[in-house]
Motif scaffolding. Structure first.
Motif, PDB file in Angstrom:
ATOM      1  N   LEU A   1      15.639 -19.996  -9.969  1.00  0.00           N
ATOM      2  CA  LEU A   1      14.831 -19.578  -8.824  1.00  0.00           C
ATOM      3  C   LEU A   1      15.211 -18.176  -8.371  1.00  0.00           C
ATOM      4  O   LEU A   1      16.368 -17.764  -8.500  1.00  0.00           O
ATOM      5  N   PRO A   2      14.259 -17.415  -7.808  1.00  0.00           N
ATOM      6  CA  PRO A   2      14.617 -16.157  -7.154  1.00  0.00           C
ATOM      7  C   PRO A   2      15.542 -16.422  -5.969  1.00  0.00           C
ATOM      8  O   PRO A   2      15.516 -17.504  -5.371  1.00  0.00           O
TER       9      PRO A   2
ATOM     10  N   ALA B   1      16.675 -10.693 -14.651  1.00  0.00           N
ATOM     11  CA  ALA B   1      16.868 -11.220 -13.302  1.00  0.00           C
ATOM     12  C   ALA B   1      16.703 -10.090 -12.284  1.00  0.00           C
ATOM     13  O   ALA B   1      16.379  -8.958 -12.628  1.00  0.00           O
ATOM     14  N   GLU B   2      16.950 -10.399 -11.008  1.00  0.00           N
ATOM     15  CA  GLU B   2      16.646  -9.461  -9.923  1.00  0.00           C
ATOM     16  C   GLU B   2      17.405  -8.146 -10.021  1.00  0.00           C
ATOM     17  O   GLU B   2      16.898  -7.096  -9.634  1.00  0.00           O
TER      18      GLU B   2
ATOM     19  N   HIS C   1      15.425 -20.110   1.055  1.00  0.00           N
ATOM     20  CA  HIS C   1      14.501 -21.025   1.727  1.00  0.00           C
ATOM     21  C   HIS C   1      14.893 -22.479   1.476  1.00  0.00           C
ATOM     22  O   HIS C   1      14.765 -23.329   2.368  1.00  0.00           O
ATOM     23  N   LEU C   2      15.370 -22.745   0.272  1.00  0.00           N
ATOM     24  CA  LEU C   2      15.789 -24.108  -0.044  1.00  0.00           C
ATOM     25  C   LEU C   2      16.993 -24.519   0.801  1.00  0.00           C
ATOM     26  O   LEU C   2      17.129 -25.679   1.192  1.00  0.00           O
TER      27      LEU C   2
ATOM     28  N   HIS D   1      12.840  -7.168  -7.821  1.00  0.00           N
ATOM     29  CA  HIS D   1      14.242  -6.943  -7.453  1.00  0.00           C
ATOM     30  C   HIS D   1      14.494  -6.986  -5.950  1.00  0.00           C
ATOM     31  O   HIS D   1      15.632  -7.188  -5.525  1.00  0.00           O
ATOM     32  N   ASN D   2      13.472  -6.767  -5.117  1.00  0.00           N
ATOM     33  CA  ASN D   2      13.622  -6.786  -3.657  1.00  0.00           C
ATOM     34  C   ASN D   2      14.707  -5.829  -3.172  1.00  0.00           C
ATOM     35  O   ASN D   2      15.383  -6.089  -2.166  1.00  0.00           O
ATOM     36  N   ALA D   3      14.893  -4.735  -3.880  1.00  0.00           N
ATOM     37  CA  ALA D   3      15.843  -3.703  -3.472  1.00  0.00           C
ATOM     38  C   ALA D   3      15.061  -2.479  -3.003  1.00  0.00           C
ATOM     39  O   ALA D   3      13.979  -2.188  -3.510  1.00  0.00           O
TER      40      ALA D   3
END
Length: 502
Positions: free
Chosen positions: A189-190, A222-223, A196-197, A300-302
């Motif tokens: 998972l990201p 990956a990220e 969230h989990l 990547h959310n960077a």
């Protein structure tokens, strides 16, 4: 027809194939002939002829596919040899199918080859400088290493301890699972989904103290895969087993990096998208949304420096776009003084949405009364220009090292003449040369825009991209036009006389 490769530009990194640098001297071409998709052996540019030349007998047997794309008028693409090798490394041996990779390439946006786009300085022509530095071929002051990435590290967060609650007991299946099994689930998972989990189950919380989990965030796909060249010599060693991967992950959420490093990041994003699209085509599942511009942050959310991301979903037809700008962020006599500060979207159904902001006291001007000037100084210090749209296809930006200094709202324009006619009323701020407006339709537009992604700092728009769907990247030519263009390429020596393209 537009042969991407014959511009002597790599389709992935967007930099020149000039043959001057030993670590990027060779290139490969990928094309579809009448018998299937073919990949050439490594080739070199002729010193007397800077354009790409494709001999008829230069095909390798290592990657061959008899699968034919569903559409005709396919393109021809060139890669630097390091770019091609890096693309292959994103696939496992059983995943790589050059036929599906070629079909994914047909959706990949072409490099923006002209205009005021300055996000990649010309001195950074060779791609993948990590390879050059590692081989000792060049001194690169901008080379990223672990010390640089972690020099702004903050204190580690306190260890997690479960809090006692007086709430009635609710069965939590994750609390009944061993940590090793939870790690196996979390790895797939990201990171944001795992966060969230954790809000749903306390049993997931211990995974955030697992070094094994955080280390997987740095795998190539990956990220933090864009840091693979930095960590690949560490990740599978004894030192890597004791390394604080969680701290490195948090230190790289906001990157302080050079223009060269940003180019590396964009190349990695494109390779990730190519892989995901090729695998989706192979499996018959839905492929990722097409994109144009800087729109792949979700990989990547960077973010770079003090920038932040803003997103607008276009779930309904866009009727108007209001562009806000001011010209007091620099000298009126110097290029780049116009700042684009915001975009407002007004939909047929649903409330309006805004990216960025509108400066107080901005002059409201309709598109019919707006005339964009060639000069960097606008008629009013602050403006808010309302563009009425027939069909919204994308946004072409004029970009400097400081940020976006002009935007051109793209609609369905079938002819270059029409693109030139409308550009004065659909552009705010600086714009590219008139002949580049039509080129922007192929590099910055989609048939259906579903999302606009914008990067801002505290003052202005820094970069922008769109996501959506398109059935074709470029307009179809008549068979006569296509034969004429291919004939001219063969006469100039770019293509071998016996080479036939589908």
């Amino acid at each position: 027809m537009f042969f991407a490769a014959l511009e002597a530009t790599c389709i992935v990194c967007g930099t020149e194939i000039d043959g001057l640098h030993r670590w990027a001297k060779h290139f490969r071409a990928v094309y579809c002939s009448s018998t299937g998709v073919r990949v050439t052996v490594p080739l070199c540019l002729a010193p007397s002829h800077p354009a790409v030349r494709i001999p008829a007998d230069a095909v390798t047997d290592e990657w061959v596919s008899e699968r034919m794309p569903e559409h005709d008028q396919t393109d021809l693409y060139a890669y630097h040899e390091p770019c091609w090798r890096r693309l292959v490394s994103h696939f496992s041996p059983t995943e790589f199918d050059v036929g599906y990779v070629f079909e994914a390439l047909e959706y990949l946006p072409l490099p923006l080859l002209c205009g005021h786009y300055e996000s990649t300085p010309t001195r950074l022509k060779p791609p993948y400088m990590w390879e050059a530095v590692k081989e000792g071929l060049v001194h690169q002051a901008d080379y990223a290493n672990l010390d640089d990435l972690m020099r702004f590290a903050k204190a580690l967060p306190s260890p997690w301890h479960p809090a006692m609650s007086s709430a009635p007991f609710v069965a939590d299946l994750f609390q009944r699972l061993p940590l090793e099994l939870i790690e196996m689930i979390a790895v797939l998972l990201p990171t944001r989904d795992v966060l969230h989990l954790r809000q749903v189950s306390r049993g997931v919380a211990p995974v955030f103290s697992s070094s094994a989990f955080w280390k997987t965030r740095f795998d190539l796909n990956a990220e933090r895969g864009f840091l693979w060249p930095v960590v690949r010599d560490l990740i599978d060693t004894a030192k890597g087993n004791g390394f604080d991967w969680r701290l490195l992950y948090h230190c790289t959420c906001h990157l302080t990096c050079s223009q060269w490093f940003r180019s590396e990041l964009k190349s990695w994003e494109a390779l990730r998208w190519l892989r995901d699209t090729a695998l989706a085509l192979a499996s018959g599942g839905p492929r990722p949304l097409d994109y144009r511009g800087d729109a792949l942050h979700y990989y990547h959310n960077a973010m770079i420096g003090d920038t932040h991301l803003e997103v607008v979903d276009c779930d309904s037809r866009v009727l108007y776009i209001a562009v806000s700008a001011h010209d007091d962020c620099g000298s009126h006599d110097n290029p780049g003084s116009v700042c684009i500060t915001g975009l407002e979207f007004f939909f047929e159904n649903g409330p309006p949405a805004i990216l960025g902001y509108t400066s107080p006291g901005a002059e409201n001007i309709s598109r019919k009364k707006w005339r964009n000037s060639e000069r960097t100084k606008m008629a009013h210090p602050r403006v808010r220009v309302m563009m009425d749209l027939i069909d919204f296809k994308g946004i072409m930006v004029t970009q400097t090292l400081d940020g976006v200094s002009g935007v051109l709202i793209l609609q369905s324009l079938d002819e270059e003449r029409e693109a030139r006619r409308r550009r004065r009323r659909c552009c705010v701020g600086e714009r590219d040369y008139p002949r580049h407006a039509y080129h922007g339709l192929r590099t910055c537009s989609l048939e259906e825009v579903s999302q606009v992604v914008a990067v801002f700092n505290n003052h202005r728009l820094i970069d922008l991209g769109i996501r959506g769907r398109t059935a074709k990247r470029k307009p179809q030519l008549s068979e006569r036009q296509r034969r004429s263009e291919i004939k001219s390429f063969k006469e100039e020596g770019n293509l071998a006389p016996g080479l036939e393209l589908r």
